[in-house]
Scaffold this motif. Structure first.
Motif, PDB file in Angstrom:
ATOM      1  N   LYS A 188       0.847  -1.173  -0.055  1.00  0.00           N
ATOM      2  CA  LYS A 188       0.035   0.092  -0.134  1.00  0.00           C
ATOM      3  C   LYS A 188       1.013   1.317   0.011  1.00  0.00           C
ATOM      4  O   LYS A 188       1.544   1.360   0.936  1.00  0.00           O
ATOM      5  N   ALA A 189       0.774   2.154  -0.962  1.00  0.00           N
ATOM      6  CA  ALA A 189       1.459   3.460  -0.859  1.00  0.00           C
ATOM      7  C   ALA A 189       0.844   4.436  -0.280  1.00  0.00           C
ATOM      8  O   ALA A 189      -0.045   4.075   0.487  1.00  0.00           O
ATOM      9  N   GLY A 190       1.460   5.474   0.393  1.00  0.00           N
ATOM     10  CA  GLY A 190       0.904   6.440   1.032  1.00  0.00           C
ATOM     11  C   GLY A 190       1.362   6.385   2.480  1.00  0.00           C
ATOM     12  O   GLY A 190       2.136   5.648   2.652  1.00  0.00           O
ATOM     13  N   THR A 191       0.436   6.730   3.450  1.00  0.00           N
ATOM     14  CA  THR A 191       0.645   6.656   4.644  1.00  0.00           C
ATOM     15  C   THR A 191       0.604   5.141   5.202  1.00  0.00           C
ATOM     16  O   THR A 191      -0.065   4.351   4.798  1.00  0.00           O
ATOM     17  N   GLN A 192       1.542   4.812   6.085  1.00  0.00           N
ATOM     18  CA  GLN A 192       1.648   3.679   6.600  1.00  0.00           C
ATOM     19  C   GLN A 192       1.018   3.753   8.195  1.00  0.00           C
ATOM     20  O   GLN A 192       1.198   2.328   8.892  1.00  0.00           O
ATOM     21  N   GLU A 193       0.566   4.477   8.506  1.00  0.00           N
ATOM     22  CA  GLU A 193      -0.198   4.704   9.805  1.00  0.00           C
ATOM     23  C   GLU A 193      -1.531   4.061   9.911  1.00  0.00           C
ATOM     24  O   GLU A 193      -2.361   4.321   9.305  1.00  0.00           O
ATOM     25  N   PRO A 194      -1.529   2.931  10.634  1.00  0.00           N
ATOM     26  CA  PRO A 194      -2.976   2.421  10.636  1.00  0.00           C
ATOM     27  C   PRO A 194      -3.990   3.242  11.101  1.00  0.00           C
ATOM     28  O   PRO A 194      -4.021   4.191  11.952  1.00  0.00           O
ATOM     29  N   GLY A 195      -5.123   3.359  10.325  1.00  0.00           N
ATOM     30  CA  GLY A 195      -6.417   4.248  10.556  1.00  0.00           C
ATOM     31  C   GLY A 195      -6.262   5.521   9.928  1.00  0.00           C
ATOM     32  O   GLY A 195      -7.171   6.352  10.142  1.00  0.00           O
ATOM     33  N   ARG A 196      -5.142   5.918   9.472  1.00  0.00           N
ATOM     34  CA  ARG A 196      -4.952   7.116   8.698  1.00  0.00           C
ATOM     35  C   ARG A 196      -5.088   7.028   7.284  1.00  0.00           C
ATOM     36  O   ARG A 196      -4.613   6.129   6.683  1.00  0.00           O
ATOM     37  N   HIS A 197      -6.006   7.691   6.603  1.00  0.00           N
ATOM     38  CA  HIS A 197      -6.043   7.822   5.191  1.00  0.00           C
ATOM     39  C   HIS A 197      -5.389   8.720   4.506  1.00  0.00           C
ATOM     40  O   HIS A 197      -4.563   8.118   3.336  1.00  0.00           O
ATOM     41  N   THR A 198      -5.180   9.946   4.879  1.00  0.00           N
ATOM     42  CA  THR A 198      -4.133  10.645   3.930  1.00  0.00           C
ATOM     43  C   THR A 198      -3.168  11.286   4.904  1.00  0.00           C
ATOM     44  O   THR A 198      -2.365  10.826   5.643  1.00  0.00           O
ATOM     45  N   VAL A 199      -3.435  12.643   5.127  1.00  0.00           N
ATOM     46  CA  VAL A 199      -2.645  13.408   6.160  1.00  0.00           C
ATOM     47  C   VAL A 199      -3.464  14.162   7.260  1.00  0.00           C
ATOM     48  O   VAL A 199      -3.209  15.164   7.704  1.00  0.00           O
ATOM     49  N   GLU A 200      -4.655  13.671   7.374  1.00  0.00           N
ATOM     50  CA  GLU A 200      -5.353  14.181   8.497  1.00  0.00           C
ATOM     51  C   GLU A 200      -4.822  13.846   9.808  1.00  0.00           C
ATOM     52  O   GLU A 200      -4.084  13.115  10.074  1.00  0.00           O
TER      53      GLU A 200
END
Length: 222
Positions: A188-200
């Protein structure tokens, strides 16, 4: 910052790339790209054509791709440009690789926001896997480059690998991404923080939260 230099123009390089020409599919793409520009402005197509050429080299070598001098000469000839003008563009923009790279080009951001959020540990994790800045691993899989800000400061630290960004990294999360790529998978590209969709914000938005599920007109409340 990445060390920028051209691959030497050797007889071996000429033997391999001196006969470079577009594939049938890319020839059609190049024609379409050039047609976007007004008459007399065809040289403006140099950047997308260099990108197309780099991708074709990548497809032929099973790497991210790069720009040998004969390939740049081919683009220059198609656009009726002096080769030095094409080289000036290729050497200015770091999106163009001037020397051979591996299957995966790992570009680690080391600018202040990423540094404060742990980019040193990300770089150390790359080195622990046998990578060295400015070099390609012996198996041809990884090329490591340290780069300047790539605009993902709100989700630092991050790396760009070929065309994808991977953000909110820890050494363990980076290892998971690299393991997946090495195994032929698509992480999965983008954030690797669980539960985070973009940069909210982590935990959800703290302002304009009525916009989360539906449009809300705040104008009368201000």
């Amino acid at each position: 910052m990445a060390d920028r230099h051209l691959e030497p123009d050797t007889p071996e390089l000429r033997a391999r790339w001196g006969s470079f020409a577009w594939t049938k599919e890319n020839a059609a793409k190049a024609k379409e790209i050039i047609a976007r520009y007004p008459d007399g402005r065809q040289r403006s197509a140099v950047m997308p054509l260099l990108d197309l050429a780099q991708r074709q080299v990548g497809a032929e070598t099973n790497t991210q791709g790069w720009l040998p001098i004969p390939v740049m000469e081919y683009v220059a000839a198609q656009l009726d440009m002096p080769i030095i003008r094409v080289v000036e563009v290729a050497t200015f923009y770091t999106m163009y690789n001037l020397v051979p790279v591996g299957r995966f080009h790992v570009q680690v951001c080391g600018t202040t926001p990423c540094m404060l959020r742990g980019s040193d540990a990300i770089m150390a994790a790359c080195k622990a896997r046998g990578m060295a800045k400015g070099h390609t691993t012996d198996d041809g899989l990884w090329t490591l480059t340290e780069v300047e800000c790539m605009g993902n400061c709100a989700s630092a630290p991050m790396v760009q690998i070929n065309d994808d960004n991977y953000e909110d990294l820890t050494p363990e999360r980076l290892d998971a991404v690299l393991d997946a790529l090495a195994a032929g998978k698509t992480p999965k590209a983008g954030t690797q923080e669980p539960g985070r969709h973009t940069v909210e914000p982590l935990g959800g938005p703290t302002t304009l939260n009525q916009m989360v599920k539906a449009n809300h007109d705040y104008r009368k409340e201000w």
